[in-house]
Scaffold this motif. Structure first.
Motif, mmCIF file in Angstrom:
data_model
loop_
_atom_site.group_PDB
_atom_site.id
_atom_site.type_symbol
_atom_site.label_atom_id
_atom_site.label_comp_id
_atom_site.label_asym_id
_atom_site.label_seq_id
_atom_site.Cartn_x
_atom_site.Cartn_y
_atom_site.Cartn_z
ATOM 1 N N GLY A 1 0.583 42.938 24.894
ATOM 2 C CA GLY A 1 2.015 42.841 25.123
ATOM 3 C C GLY A 1 2.831 43.820 24.294
ATOM 4 O O GLY A 1 4.047 43.844 24.384
ATOM 5 N N ASN A 2 2.160 44.605 23.473
ATOM 6 C CA ASN A 2 2.887 45.489 22.569
ATOM 7 C C ASN A 2 3.534 46.642 23.321
ATOM 8 O O ASN A 2 2.978 47.169 24.269
ATOM 9 C CB ASN A 2 1.930 46.026 21.509
ATOM 10 N N VAL A 3 4.714 47.006 22.865
ATOM 11 C CA VAL A 3 5.416 48.150 23.441
ATOM 12 C C VAL A 3 4.536 49.393 23.376
ATOM 13 O O VAL A 3 4.487 50.193 24.311
ATOM 14 C CB VAL A 3 6.718 48.418 22.664
ATOM 15 N N ALA A 4 3.816 49.521 22.246
ATOM 16 C CA ALA A 4 2.950 50.675 22.074
ATOM 17 C C ALA A 4 1.992 50.784 23.245
ATOM 18 O O ALA A 4 1.743 51.881 23.757
ATOM 19 C CB ALA A 4 2.177 50.546 20.764
ATOM 20 N N VAL A 5 1.476 49.641 23.697
ATOM 21 C CA VAL A 5 0.512 49.673 24.792
ATOM 22 C C VAL A 5 1.181 50.144 26.081
ATOM 23 O O VAL A 5 0.623 50.945 26.832
ATOM 24 C CB VAL A 5 -0.156 48.297 24.961
ATOM 25 N N ILE B 1 3.676 52.126 26.288
ATOM 26 C CA ILE B 1 3.912 53.568 26.165
ATOM 27 C C ILE B 1 2.609 54.335 26.372
ATOM 28 O O ILE B 1 2.567 55.340 27.086
ATOM 29 C CB ILE B 1 4.539 53.888 24.784
ATOM 30 N N LEU B 2 1.529 53.809 25.773
ATOM 31 C CA LEU B 2 0.235 54.460 25.947
ATOM 32 C C LEU B 2 -0.181 54.413 27.413
ATOM 33 O O LEU B 2 -0.769 55.356 27.944
ATOM 34 C CB LEU B 2 -0.822 53.774 25.075
ATOM 35 N N ASN C 1 9.280 44.172 30.287
ATOM 36 C CA ASN C 1 8.865 45.323 29.484
ATOM 37 C C ASN C 1 8.190 46.422 30.286
ATOM 38 O O ASN C 1 8.542 47.582 30.143
ATOM 39 C CB ASN C 1 7.903 44.883 28.374
ATOM 40 N N LEU D 1 9.701 50.084 30.554
ATOM 41 C CA LEU D 1 9.136 51.132 29.714
ATOM 42 C C LEU D 1 8.340 52.163 30.512
ATOM 43 O O LEU D 1 8.292 53.328 30.157
ATOM 44 C CB LEU D 1 8.224 50.526 28.643
ATOM 45 N N LEU E 1 -7.770 57.127 22.729
ATOM 46 C CA LEU E 1 -6.421 57.377 22.222
ATOM 47 C C LEU E 1 -6.457 57.681 20.729
ATOM 48 O O LEU E 1 -5.714 58.519 20.235
ATOM 49 C CB LEU E 1 -5.520 56.168 22.486
ATOM 50 N N ASN F 1 5.558 42.262 18.833
ATOM 51 C CA ASN F 1 5.568 42.807 20.191
ATOM 52 C C ASN F 1 6.921 42.665 20.873
ATOM 53 O O ASN F 1 7.185 43.342 21.857
ATOM 54 C CB ASN F 1 4.534 42.082 21.060
ATOM 55 N N PHE G 1 10.239 42.952 22.426
ATOM 56 C CA PHE G 1 10.992 44.174 22.698
ATOM 57 C C PHE G 1 12.379 43.848 23.239
ATOM 58 O O PHE G 1 13.383 44.396 22.804
ATOM 59 C CB PHE G 1 10.204 45.018 23.706
ATOM 60 N N LEU H 1 9.687 53.003 18.798
ATOM 61 C CA LEU H 1 8.671 53.685 19.614
ATOM 62 C C LEU H 1 9.262 54.150 20.932
ATOM 63 O O LEU H 1 9.022 55.270 21.385
ATOM 64 C CB LEU H 1 7.513 52.729 19.911
ATOM 65 N N LYS H 2 10.026 53.277 21.543
ATOM 66 C CA LYS H 2 10.669 53.624 22.807
ATOM 67 C C LYS H 2 11.615 54.810 22.587
ATOM 68 O O LYS H 2 11.675 55.753 23.380
ATOM 69 C CB LYS H 2 11.422 52.403 23.334
ATOM 70 N N SER I 1 2.161 54.929 18.094
ATOM 71 C CA SER I 1 1.840 53.695 18.819
ATOM 72 C C SER I 1 0.628 53.021 18.197
ATOM 73 O O SER I 1 0.593 51.799 18.045
ATOM 74 C CB SER I 1 1.558 53.991 20.287
ATOM 75 N N LEU J 1 0.205 49.247 15.974
ATOM 76 C CA LEU J 1 -0.712 48.142 16.239
ATOM 77 C C LEU J 1 -1.430 47.670 14.973
ATOM 78 O O LEU J 1 -2.021 46.595 14.951
ATOM 79 C CB LEU J 1 -1.760 48.566 17.280
#
Lengths: 294, 290
Positions: free
Chosen positions: A114-118, A120-121, A226, A230, B39, B220, B222, B241-242, B261, B265
């Motif tokens: 659920g992470n924003v980073a994910v 974006i990736l 999200n 995103l 990654l 997490n 957002f 990050l966004k 990113s 984590l």
């Protein structure tokens, strides 16, 4: 003594009661009231009757489509996600040496899902020149415009939704671990096949969990915000413009608070009707070993 | 068939079965984790190489993505954003632990009028979609002049507005025999002492699960900070990050974005690995049957 104890129990409940009044009951009722008004945060809310509800189903070009897209997204995501989660929980429930290592390894991507980073990736992986297309090209295929065609963009969101199997998997696993092993042994002694055991013992015993996960995930996915925000920003051509995103835009970009509340009530009613239908049907397929008492 | 041959047959079957189970486990793990490994490798690549090769290993290790990414294109670095995240997440976790434990304690250990109705409200809020309460809450915090502060993000946890955790702790507490409480009462303990000295120590796995889940979910989160926070100086990592993908219009330095990113984590991963054993226990003992 008895009456004193009653009083004490309620004292411990005070924070929760205050919180529920302020953060749940009050906003729940007032969003219904706001939905019959026009409110731009500057001038006072103006009562407009059913105008908001009429507008979203007649002149608004976005709302009905957003509902269709949201339902499509949910129908595509939830079943695959839950089957995947159950499959993973099932293989993680194997009694093997080193299974804890695998459990940990499997939790990692799921916990981060659920992470924003994910998200974006994810956007990067499905970029025109991202990893997915590179792999396709390595095998001699043509690169795919993942985010530039409507059906592909939906596919990218669905795959991410499925990849967020974490909490469902954890809940399935804990249910599987509670099945008494003597049930399996008895079935095996009776000569039952593996698949028979799975469908006749395992599945019926975890139906309460299937039910819980199904309701929770339907609820989550119908409100998904999200990933379209995103990754696709609702596009291309609004093909992934999910209802939550539309509500967000109306409330926090156009400052049409009343209209956004009306939309969220329609979404709420859809979720509630679905959940009620599941509850109604549950006594036909959900098996409670302890007579319904949870 | 005699017992011996049955035994041999069972054991052989068992060996074959576990072999293919290992194969299945390894293949699935690989498919799920390879993108993350890739990654990780990609974060050390130059921007040009990221789009040029599917190899995991970079040709030249390039640390600048981490250095530049950490500095960001904004006036604040990720140091600020991480501190901001912790300013939100840590109070939230602590308040959730306290308020949800008290609520669960009231529901499992006391009888009072209206208990069943109140508990069904907990269950109802568990299923209540957040979308329906979001806008009035925003208007409420706006009228209280608390927008662009952390109060709206944390306040709910002070008042046990986390039905998932309340429910989980109730399930767990129900599993602890009441004889323990009664013994403590004999020793002259008051209800708070029973909770603090008898129940809380026994609930460690469940409480750790609450910490882990609430930490990860709040990291997490957002949408809530997106709605409530407007000054860049207050942004948590999720929003930063966004921002990093927006700031440089047209050209996105993907190596930096990937690097940051992955860094984002890390706190959740550290917490997870240090708590994972308890966490698995907590989930199963909590008996989330639905």
């Amino acid at each position: 003594m008895k009456s004193k104890k009653k009083y004490i129990g309620l004292i411990f409940l005070i924070p929760w009661m205050i919180g529920t009044l302020i953060f749940t009951i009050y906003p729940f009722i007032s969003s219904l009231i706001y939905s019959f008004t026009n409110y731009d945060l500057i001038s006072k809310p103006k009562f407009v009757g059913f105008a908001n509800y009429i507008e979203m189903f007649t002149t608004d070009p976005d709302f009905v489509r957003s509902l269709k897209v949201t339902i499509e997204y949910t129908i595509l995501t939830v079943p695959i996600q839950l089957i995947f989660a159950l499959f993973l929980a099932f293989i993680l429930n194997f009694k093997l040496k080193g299974i804890n290592f695998f459990r940990t390894a499997y939790y990692v991507p799921s916990i981060l899902g659920g992470n924003v980073a994910v998200a974006i990736l994810w956007k990067f992986l499905f970029n025109k020149t991202g990893l997915v297309n590179q792999v396709i090209q390595t095998f001699g295929g043509k690169p795919v415009g993942w985010l530039s065609s409507s059906s592909n963009a939906m596919f990218v969101l669905v795959i991410l939704g499925v990849w967020q199997f974490g909490s469902a998997m954890v809940i399935f696993l804990s249910a599987l671990q509670q099945i008494p092993t003597d049930l399996y042994e008895a079935a095996r002694v009776d000569g039952a096949k593996k698949w028979t055991i799975f469908f006749k013992i395992t599945i019926p015993l975890i139906t309460p969990t299937v039910f819980f996960n199904l309701v929770m995930q339907l609820n989550n996915k119908l409100q998904e915000f999200n990933s379209p925000y995103l990754i696709t920003n609702g596009g291309p051509t609004k093909s992934t413009y999910l209802t939550s995103l539309l509500i967000y835009d109306n409330a926090f970009k156009n400052f049409r608070m009343g209209y956004a509340c009306a939309m969220s009530w329609v979404l709420f009613i859809i979720i509630a009707v679905l959940a009620l239908a599941l509850f109604k049907s549950s006594n036909r397929w959900v098996y409670y070993s302890d007579g319904g008492q949870n | 068939m005699d017992a011996d041959s049955i035994n041999r047959k069972v054991r052989r079957q068992h060996a074959i079965e576990s072999t293919w189970r290992y194969v299945l486990l390894i293949i699935t793990a690989f498919i799920m984790i390879y993108p993350i490994i890739w990654l990780f490798g990609a974060s050390f690549k130059t921007n040009a190489e990221i789009f040029g090769s599917i190899n995991f290993w970079p040709q030249h290790f390039d640390w600048t993505s981490y250095v530049k990414g950490w500095k960001t294109g904004t006036q604040y670095s990720f140091t600020t954003y991480f501190i901001n995240s912790f300013k939100i997440v840590i109070p939230k976790v602590i308040f959730t632990l306290i308020s949800c434990t008290l609520t669960a304690y009231a529901f499992t250990r006391f009888d009072f009028p209206g208990k069943n109705i109140l508990f069904s409200i907990v269950i109802a809020t568990l299923f209540l979609p957040a979308v329906v309460t979001r806008i009035p809450l925003y208007i409420m915090w706006r009228n209280l002049h608390l927008l662009d502060s952390y109060v709206p993000l944390i306040a709910g946890s002070v008042f046990a507005q986390e039905p998932f955790f309340v429910f989980m702790l109730v399930q767990f507490m129900r599993g602890i025999p009441k004889e323990y409480d009664e013994a403590a009462v004999m020793d002259g303990a008051n209800p708070l002492q029973i909770l603090g000295r008898v129940l809380v120590p026994m609930m460690k796995p469940a409480l750790l699960t609450v910490v882990l889940f609430q930490f990860i979910w709040s990291m997490n989160d957002f949408l809530t900070p997106l709605i409530y926070l407007s000054s860049v100086s207050k942004f948590p990592v999720a929003i930063a990050l966004k921002l990093a993908t927006d700031a440089t219009s047209g050209f996105v330095p993907w190596n930096q974005t990937i690097a940051m990113s992955l860094i984002a984590l890390v706190p959740s991963l550290i917490l997870f690995f240090s708590a994972s054993r308890n966490f698995v226990e907590g989930m199963s003992a909590g008996g989330l049957k639905g």
